[in-house]
Design a protein around this motif. Structure first.
Motif, PDB file in Angstrom:
ATOM      1  N   THR A 287       0.818  -1.225   0.000  1.00  0.00           N
ATOM      2  CA  THR A 287       0.000   0.000   0.000  1.00  0.00           C
ATOM      3  C   THR A 287       0.847   1.269   0.000  1.00  0.00           C
ATOM      4  O   THR A 287       0.615   2.194  -0.788  1.00  0.00           O
ATOM      5  N   VAL A 288       1.849   1.341   0.884  1.00  0.00           N
ATOM      6  CA  VAL A 288       2.594   2.597   1.047  1.00  0.00           C
ATOM      7  C   VAL A 288       4.093   2.450   0.831  1.00  0.00           C
ATOM      8  O   VAL A 288       4.844   3.397   1.055  1.00  0.00           O
ATOM      9  N   ALA A 289       4.522   1.283   0.414  1.00  0.00           N
ATOM     10  CA  ALA A 289       5.927   1.045   0.080  1.00  0.00           C
ATOM     11  C   ALA A 289       6.840   1.215   1.296  1.00  0.00           C
ATOM     12  O   ALA A 289       6.401   1.213   2.442  1.00  0.00           O
ATOM     13  N   ASP A 290       8.135   1.422   1.019  1.00  0.00           N
ATOM     14  CA  ASP A 290       9.145   1.482   2.082  1.00  0.00           C
ATOM     15  C   ASP A 290      10.440   2.003   1.459  1.00  0.00           C
ATOM     16  O   ASP A 290      10.579   2.039   0.232  1.00  0.00           O
ATOM     17  N   LYS A 291      11.380   2.387   2.301  1.00  0.00           N
ATOM     18  CA  LYS A 291      12.695   2.776   1.777  1.00  0.00           C
ATOM     19  C   LYS A 291      13.382   1.593   1.101  1.00  0.00           C
ATOM     20  O   LYS A 291      14.075   1.751   0.096  1.00  0.00           O
ATOM     21  N   GLU A 292      13.212   0.407   1.701  1.00  0.00           N
ATOM     22  CA  GLU A 292      13.801  -0.807   1.146  1.00  0.00           C
ATOM     23  C   GLU A 292      12.730  -1.524   0.321  1.00  0.00           C
ATOM     24  O   GLU A 292      11.744  -2.004   0.874  1.00  0.00           O
ATOM     25  N   MET A 293      12.914  -1.565  -0.987  1.00  0.00           N
ATOM     26  CA  MET A 293      11.944  -2.213  -1.875  1.00  0.00           C
ATOM     27  C   MET A 293      12.665  -3.203  -2.779  1.00  0.00           C
ATOM     28  O   MET A 293      13.488  -2.820  -3.612  1.00  0.00           O
ATOM     29  N   SER A 294      12.351  -4.474  -2.617  1.00  0.00           N
ATOM     30  CA  SER A 294      12.905  -5.498  -3.494  1.00  0.00           C
ATOM     31  C   SER A 294      12.176  -5.481  -4.832  1.00  0.00           C
ATOM     32  O   SER A 294      11.169  -4.772  -4.998  1.00  0.00           O
ATOM     33  N   VAL A 295      12.647  -6.269  -5.776  1.00  0.00           N
ATOM     34  CA  VAL A 295      11.955  -6.388  -7.063  1.00  0.00           C
ATOM     35  C   VAL A 295      10.534  -6.882  -6.838  1.00  0.00           C
ATOM     36  O   VAL A 295       9.576  -6.354  -7.431  1.00  0.00           O
ATOM     37  N   LEU A 296      10.370  -7.869  -5.967  1.00  0.00           N
ATOM     38  CA  LEU A 296       9.027  -8.391  -5.702  1.00  0.00           C
ATOM     39  C   LEU A 296       8.153  -7.334  -5.047  1.00  0.00           C
ATOM     40  O   LEU A 296       6.963  -7.206  -5.385  1.00  0.00           O
ATOM     41  N   ASP A 297       8.706  -6.568  -4.112  1.00  0.00           N
ATOM     42  CA  ASP A 297       7.938  -5.494  -3.474  1.00  0.00           C
ATOM     43  C   ASP A 297       7.411  -4.516  -4.516  1.00  0.00           C
ATOM     44  O   ASP A 297       6.249  -4.103  -4.481  1.00  0.00           O
ATOM     45  N   MET A 298       8.267  -4.135  -5.449  1.00  0.00           N
ATOM     46  CA  MET A 298       7.851  -3.196  -6.501  1.00  0.00           C
ATOM     47  C   MET A 298       6.817  -3.826  -7.418  1.00  0.00           C
ATOM     48  O   MET A 298       5.848  -3.157  -7.828  1.00  0.00           O
ATOM     49  N   ILE A 299       7.013  -5.086  -7.743  1.00  0.00           N
ATOM     50  CA  ILE A 299       6.068  -5.775  -8.632  1.00  0.00           C
ATOM     51  C   ILE A 299       4.664  -5.758  -8.043  1.00  0.00           C
ATOM     52  O   ILE A 299       3.686  -5.410  -8.722  1.00  0.00           O
ATOM     53  N   VAL A 300       4.535  -6.114  -6.785  1.00  0.00           N
ATOM     54  CA  VAL A 300       3.204  -6.203  -6.164  1.00  0.00           C
ATOM     55  C   VAL A 300       2.620  -4.814  -5.951  1.00  0.00           C
ATOM     56  O   VAL A 300       1.421  -4.590  -6.177  1.00  0.00           O
ATOM     57  N   PHE A 301       3.440  -3.862  -5.522  1.00  0.00           N
ATOM     58  CA  PHE A 301       2.972  -2.485  -5.355  1.00  0.00           C
ATOM     59  C   PHE A 301       2.383  -1.969  -6.677  1.00  0.00           C
ATOM     60  O   PHE A 301       1.287  -1.401  -6.699  1.00  0.00           O
ATOM     61  N   CYS A 302       3.110  -2.181  -7.748  1.00  0.00           N
ATOM     62  CA  CYS A 302       2.662  -1.680  -9.054  1.00  0.00           C
ATOM     63  C   CYS A 302       1.470  -2.466  -9.591  1.00  0.00           C
ATOM     64  O   CYS A 302       0.519  -1.880 -10.125  1.00  0.00           O
ATOM     65  N   ALA A 303       1.523  -3.784  -9.480  1.00  0.00           N
ATOM     66  CA  ALA A 303       0.434  -4.623  -9.997  1.00  0.00           C
ATOM     67  C   ALA A 303      -0.896  -4.252  -9.362  1.00  0.00           C
ATOM     68  O   ALA A 303      -1.948  -4.262 -10.019  1.00  0.00           O
ATOM     69  N   ASP A 304      -0.864  -3.895  -8.091  1.00  0.00           N
ATOM     70  CA  ASP A 304      -2.079  -3.486  -7.386  1.00  0.00           C
ATOM     71  C   ASP A 304      -2.666  -2.217  -7.983  1.00  0.00           C
ATOM     72  O   ASP A 304      -3.888  -2.048  -8.039  1.00  0.00           O
ATOM     73  N   LYS A 305      -1.810  -1.336  -8.463  1.00  0.00           N
ATOM     74  CA  LYS A 305      -2.274  -0.035  -8.968  1.00  0.00           C
ATOM     75  C   LYS A 305      -2.656  -0.059 -10.445  1.00  0.00           C
ATOM     76  O   LYS A 305      -3.379   0.829 -10.909  1.00  0.00           O
ATOM     77  N   ILE A 306      -2.168  -1.066 -11.194  1.00  0.00           N
ATOM     78  CA  ILE A 306      -2.416  -1.052 -12.654  1.00  0.00           C
ATOM     79  C   ILE A 306      -3.100  -2.337 -13.134  1.00  0.00           C
ATOM     80  O   ILE A 306      -3.086  -2.619 -14.338  1.00  0.00           O
ATOM     81  N   SER A 307      -3.691  -3.116 -12.235  1.00  0.00           N
ATOM     82  CA  SER A 307      -4.346  -4.360 -12.649  1.00  0.00           C
ATOM     83  C   SER A 307      -5.429  -4.065 -13.680  1.00  0.00           C
ATOM     84  O   SER A 307      -5.910  -2.929 -13.794  1.00  0.00           O
ATOM     85  N   VAL A 308      -5.819  -5.072 -14.417  1.00  0.00           N
ATOM     86  CA  VAL A 308      -6.597  -4.896 -15.642  1.00  0.00           C
ATOM     87  C   VAL A 308      -7.910  -4.144 -15.441  1.00  0.00           C
ATOM     88  O   VAL A 308      -8.383  -3.452 -16.347  1.00  0.00           O
ATOM     89  N   GLU A 309      -8.512  -4.280 -14.248  1.00  0.00           N
ATOM     90  CA  GLU A 309      -9.815  -3.635 -14.051  1.00  0.00           C
ATOM     91  C   GLU A 309      -9.688  -2.167 -13.656  1.00  0.00           C
ATOM     92  O   GLU A 309     -10.691  -1.440 -13.611  1.00  0.00           O
ATOM     93  N   ARG A 310      -8.483  -1.699 -13.379  1.00  0.00           N
ATOM     94  CA  ARG A 310      -8.289  -0.288 -13.020  1.00  0.00           C
ATOM     95  C   ARG A 310      -8.549   0.599 -14.240  1.00  0.00           C
ATOM     96  O   ARG A 310      -8.042   0.332 -15.334  1.00  0.00           O
ATOM     97  N   ASN A 311      -9.328   1.689 -14.062  1.00  0.00           N
ATOM     98  CA  ASN A 311      -9.671   2.533 -15.215  1.00  0.00           C
ATOM     99  C   ASN A 311      -9.628   4.028 -14.884  1.00  0.00           C
ATOM    100  O   ASN A 311     -10.332   4.827 -15.486  1.00  0.00           O
ATOM    101  N   TYR A 312      -8.784   4.407 -13.926  1.00  0.00           N
ATOM    102  CA  TYR A 312      -8.672   5.820 -13.565  1.00  0.00           C
ATOM    103  C   TYR A 312      -7.892   6.571 -14.655  1.00  0.00           C
ATOM    104  O   TYR A 312      -7.197   5.960 -15.485  1.00  0.00           O
ATOM    105  N   PRO A 313      -7.974   7.896 -14.673  1.00  0.00           N
ATOM    106  CA  PRO A 313      -7.269   8.677 -15.702  1.00  0.00           C
ATOM    107  C   PRO A 313      -5.761   8.391 -15.705  1.00  0.00           C
ATOM    108  O   PRO A 313      -5.137   8.272 -14.656  1.00  0.00           O
ATOM    109  N   ASP A 314      -5.198   8.253 -16.873  1.00  0.00           N
ATOM    110  CA  ASP A 314      -3.754   8.072 -17.071  1.00  0.00           C
ATOM    111  C   ASP A 314      -3.258   6.655 -16.753  1.00  0.00           C
ATOM    112  O   ASP A 314      -2.053   6.399 -16.780  1.00  0.00           O
TER     113      ASP A 314
END
Length: 366
Positions: A287-314
């Motif tokens: 949800t809010v990330a961290d100073k220490e972000m692994s590849v997996l941490d970034m993957i899940v953080f991003c996937a949550d925000k851009i999953s296929v059903e998301r349709n917000y502007p941009d």
């Protein structure tokens, strides 16, 4: 004459009590072998929660080292429902020099007389009844002069395991297999959240899988963490508070909308017995990330925000950015989240963790 115990059941999944019954048959009742006979579909059940391959693999894990156990696939390889009478007739005909007995749990006694061809079945094979429940149908036991036996009973059931009850009593290797295969997701997740959130979870798992492929990361870990990221999203505040405070009370100072990420991580650790810290961390930080972000941490953080059903502007631009450059996409999404939070609140109420992550990744990368 060789003595063989036939132990049939759905084994969906196999668990500690099944194995304890198997051991009792050999070590205490003197059976030379125990043949485990998984059913394709139990006649009294309408659905199997796992695939044939998964159930067979779980059984092999559970009986590892027990050289007196043999897995018989006569029923599970069928394409139709299995009945004990047909199976017993098959084995009696195929192995006339073996003395067979059939193993069943006392919880099946109430429906025993409803089994297919029961009046013939009870005459052609001996039944051994294991006391799985505190109260049993004594009338059936006396009527058919059935032998009953005790065993090291944890009072487990496959239904309990599928619903995360008494997981600590389950065979660890089987539980790890279940977790790593994302089995029983419907029972464990869907029933505890609304349908839209459930489909969002599945979509995030698929997006995480795609991002893992693009970034040469472990596919299964990404799928697991992505699918499970919102497992505590629809919990009550009291349940969320209880599990968070049992691990780290200071986290309750964070904004209420992000608490589910901490609760979900602790839930995986405490109730699913996940021991993969990478997956736990990714759920914790989604949800809010961290100073220490692994590849997996970034993957899940991003996937949550851009999953296929998301349709917000941009969102289309952000999807393209994340898929082309994970780190840059993560930073952009984190910046967006911070700005949206500021617009709704202010920098004193958005939460310390988001501020720390924003200052590190957005301000620090200018």
């Amino acid at each position: 004459m060789k003595k063989v115990a036939i132990f049939g059941g759905s084994f969906d999944p196999i668990h500690t009590d099944h194995v304890n019954i198997i051991k009792t048959c050999h070590y205490k009742l003197g059976f030379d072998e125990v043949w485990v006979l998984p059913a394709y579909v139990n006649p009294f059940k309408t659905i199997s929660s796992s695939s044939v391959t998964q159930r067979l693999e779980m059984i092999e894990i559970a009986i590892k080292g027990l050289d007196f156990v043999r897995v018989e696939t006569f029923e599970i390889r069928k394409t139709e429902r299995s009945y004990t009478y047909d199976t017993v007739c098959h084995f009696l005909k195929k192995y006339p020099n073996i003395n067979f007995s059939f193993i069943m749990g006392s919880d099946q006694l109430d429906t025993f007389e409803k089994w297919d061809h029961f009046s013939d079945l009870i005459k052609i094979i001996d039944f051994k009844i294991f006391l799985r429940t505190d109260v049993i149908n004594e009338d059936i036991v006396k009527k058919y002069n059935l032998e009953t036996f005790e065993f090291d009973n944890n009072h487990l059931s496959s239904t309990k395991i599928r619903n995360l009850i008494d997981i600590k009593l389950q065979i660890k290797e089987v539980n790890d297999y279940i977790n790593n295969s994302l089995m029983y997701v419907y029972e464990r997740i869907e029933s505890k959240m609304d349908q839209d959130r459930y489909y969002h979870s599945l979509n995030v798992g698929q997006e995480a899988l795609l991002l893992a492929k693009l970034n040469n990361y472990n596919l299964n870990k990404a799928l697991l963490a992505g699918t499970l990221h919102d497992i505590a999203k629809r919990w009550s505040f009291e349940d969320t508070k209880q599990i968070i405070e049992s691990y780290d009370k200071s986290l309750m100072l964070e904004p209420k909308p992000v608490l589910h990420s901490f609760a979900g991580a602790f839930h995986l650790k405490r109730d699913w017995l996940f021991d993969d810290q990478d997956i736990i961390n990714a759920v914790f930080k989604h949800t809010v990330a961290d100073k220490e972000m692994s590849v997996l941490d970034m993957i899940v953080f991003c996937a949550d925000k851009i999953s296929v059903e998301r349709n917000y502007p941009d969102v289309e631009r952000l999807r393209a950015l994340v898929r082309s450059d994970l780190k840059l996409g993560f930073i952009e999404l984190l910046k967006n989240q911070y700005e949206v939070s500021i617009a709704k609140n202010d920098d004193k109420t958005i939460g310390e963790k988001l501020l720390i992550a924003y200052n590190h990744w957005v301000k620090g990368n200018k």
